[in-house]
Design a protein around this motif. Sequence first.
Motif, PDB file in Angstrom:
ATOM      1  N   ALA A   1       9.578   5.029   4.956  1.00 44.38           N
ATOM      2  CA  ALA A   1      10.295   4.088   5.823  1.00 44.38           C
ATOM      3  C   ALA A   1       9.347   3.038   6.387  1.00 44.38           C
ATOM      4  CB  ALA A   1      10.988   4.839   6.953  1.00 44.38           C
ATOM      5  N   SER A   2       8.131   3.436   6.737  1.00 39.04           N
ATOM      6  CA  SER A   2       7.138   2.483   7.254  1.00 39.04           C
ATOM      7  C   SER A   2       6.786   1.446   6.191  1.00 39.04           C
ATOM      8  CB  SER A   2       5.878   3.225   7.696  1.00 39.04           C
ATOM      9  OG  SER A   2       6.166   4.201   8.672  1.00 39.04           O
TER      10      SER A   2
ATOM     11  N   PHE B   1      10.137  15.430   6.030  1.00 37.94           N
ATOM     12  CA  PHE B   1      10.638  14.484   7.020  1.00 37.94           C
ATOM     13  C   PHE B   1       9.589  13.416   7.314  1.00 37.94           C
ATOM     14  CE2 PHE B   1      10.758  13.378  11.594  1.00 37.94           C
ATOM     15  CZ  PHE B   1      11.922  12.629  11.600  1.00 37.94           C
ATOM     16  N   HIS B   2       8.344  13.826   7.503  1.00 36.93           N
ATOM     17  CA  HIS B   2       7.283  12.852   7.761  1.00 36.93           C
ATOM     18  C   HIS B   2       7.010  11.995   6.526  1.00 36.93           C
ATOM     19  CE1 HIS B   2       6.262  14.141  11.778  1.00 36.93           C
ATOM     20  NE2 HIS B   2       6.207  15.401  11.386  1.00 36.93           N
ATOM     21  N   PHE B   3       7.169  12.584   5.340  1.00 35.82           N
ATOM     22  CA  PHE B   3       7.008  11.786   4.126  1.00 35.82           C
ATOM     23  C   PHE B   3       8.077  10.694   4.059  1.00 35.82           C
ATOM     24  CE2 PHE B   3       7.931  11.150  -0.454  1.00 35.82           C
ATOM     25  CZ  PHE B   3       6.723  10.585  -0.816  1.00 35.82           C
TER      26      PHE B   3
ATOM     27  N   ALA C   1      -0.698   1.523  10.119  1.00 35.80           N
ATOM     28  CA  ALA C   1      -0.937   2.517  11.171  1.00 35.80           C
ATOM     29  C   ALA C   1       0.207   3.517  11.248  1.00 35.80           C
ATOM     30  CB  ALA C   1      -1.127   1.816  12.519  1.00 35.80           C
ATOM     31  N   MET C   2       1.445   3.037  11.150  1.00 34.72           N
ATOM     32  CA  MET C   2       2.584   3.946  11.174  1.00 34.72           C
ATOM     33  C   MET C   2       2.549   4.905   9.993  1.00 34.72           C
ATOM     34  SD  MET C   2       5.864   1.738  12.482  1.00 34.72           S
ATOM     35  CE  MET C   2       5.821   0.560  11.131  1.00 34.72           C
TER      36      MET C   2
ATOM     37  N   SER D   1       8.543   1.400  -0.884  1.00 29.68           N
ATOM     38  CA  SER D   1       9.854   0.807  -0.641  1.00 29.68           C
ATOM     39  C   SER D   1      10.846   1.181  -1.729  1.00 29.68           C
ATOM     40  CB  SER D   1       9.718  -0.717  -0.545  1.00 29.68           C
ATOM     41  OG  SER D   1      10.950  -1.306  -0.195  1.00 29.68           O
ATOM     42  N   PHE D   2      10.376   1.234  -2.970  1.00 33.81           N
ATOM     43  CA  PHE D   2      11.260   1.649  -4.070  1.00 33.81           C
ATOM     44  C   PHE D   2      11.755   3.074  -3.851  1.00 33.81           C
ATOM     45  CE2 PHE D   2      11.781   3.751  -8.203  1.00 33.81           C
ATOM     46  CZ  PHE D   2      12.789   2.961  -8.747  1.00 33.81           C
TER      47      PHE D   2
END
Length: 453
Positions: free
Chosen positions: A396-397, A389-391, A103-104, A167-168
Amino acid sequence: MGACLGACSLLSCASCLCGSAPCILCSCCPCSYNSTVSRLIFTAFLFLGVLVSIIMLSPGVESQLHKLPWVCEKGAGSSIILQGHIDCGSLLGHRAAYRMCFAMAAFFFIFCLLMICVRSSRDPRAAIQNGFWFFKFLVFVGITVGAFYIPNGSFSNVWFYFGVVGSFLFLLIQLVLVIDFAHSWNQRWLSKAEECDSRAWYAGLFFFTILFYALSITAVVLLFIYYTQPGACYEGKVFISLNLTLCVCISIVAVLPKVQDAQPNSGLLQASVITLYTMFVTWLALSNVPDQKCNPHLLTHFGNGTILAGPEGYETQWWDAPSIVGLIVFILCTFFISLRSSDHRQVNTLMQTEECSPVQEATQQQVVISEGRAIDNEQDSVTYSYSFFHFCLVLASLHIMMTLTNWYRPGETLKMISTWTAVWVKICASWAGLLLYLWTLVAPLLLPNRDFS
């Protein structure tokens, strides 16, 4: 009378949530720039999701998750535990974290697409970026509720690979931030030493350099003690030894005369920071090795005190040391992304941010003090790329999803499987970080016509 005043206060604060720019028309929020406030609030959305994920991984909450449609096939309330399997409650905890982080990621990805090519606050989409927080929160809650009704099927397995890739990439962003932090720290302290003509700054650099190298050596010793065994764990021995060798090599390169001539500010402080971070990532990688002999975190404890041995007889540990330290580093890096612009033009270009000139920063600070409220500092051009920034928040999510679940993948037989995928992703990220730092050292020598100041 008091109730009326309270209602007026709430209405005043509500204008902060629904306005076209954060806190411009109200005095209930702290003074700052729109660009900073917006990033902080979006980061707060991310941390809210992280908090919910942590709560859902708690044992008490897991028992309530059986009521949702994607309950374990064993049936609600089942407490059957087989060797090589994990109980349904723990599996539901993982599934809940996967859905919350989905969801995030979906929320931030929508804004990533919506904010492409926003050049200034005059763009109508900038009002969406910098305001309407109450409605954004409703959208965030709606996406979260919908995520919990996604049929299980292959969702967890597919989303696991999205998490691996994301994550990578976020680990690479962390490495860029660590390298930039090390360079900026060294440059500022050297400048202070020259301005003040004091040896205290040099002593401070020397102290922290020795400290970081001492911590790195201690980490290597502990990794060999706890994550290797005589006659076994050859992969772990190779990873530790190879990364240690690479760290020694970059430390030598950092003080070579030609490198010092091309980059006078390069030194052992940056190399010590990168060495310590490399050992940290190596520790994270070894904590995911799917071999109980080589990984002290793979132990299964049951209520009767028994422990199942074997490569598959284990349960996940939500609050082991790698997860806690990884969570702390994640929080620091996320704040770093939200608040700071780099001192280096190349890093600003890579991170899609802009460095504010001293004159412009002083002018904006005077406006903030005189007006006593937040100002729009992006009328001419944005200070950071909204879309990028949102990417970063999407990545990060995904990264925090993998961190909270210890990179365990739900298998088809309702068991949590620790795979070599997580190990190789983190080890490759550590190698990428070392190569990136090496490039910052040798790039001025290989490309003498470019400005790397």
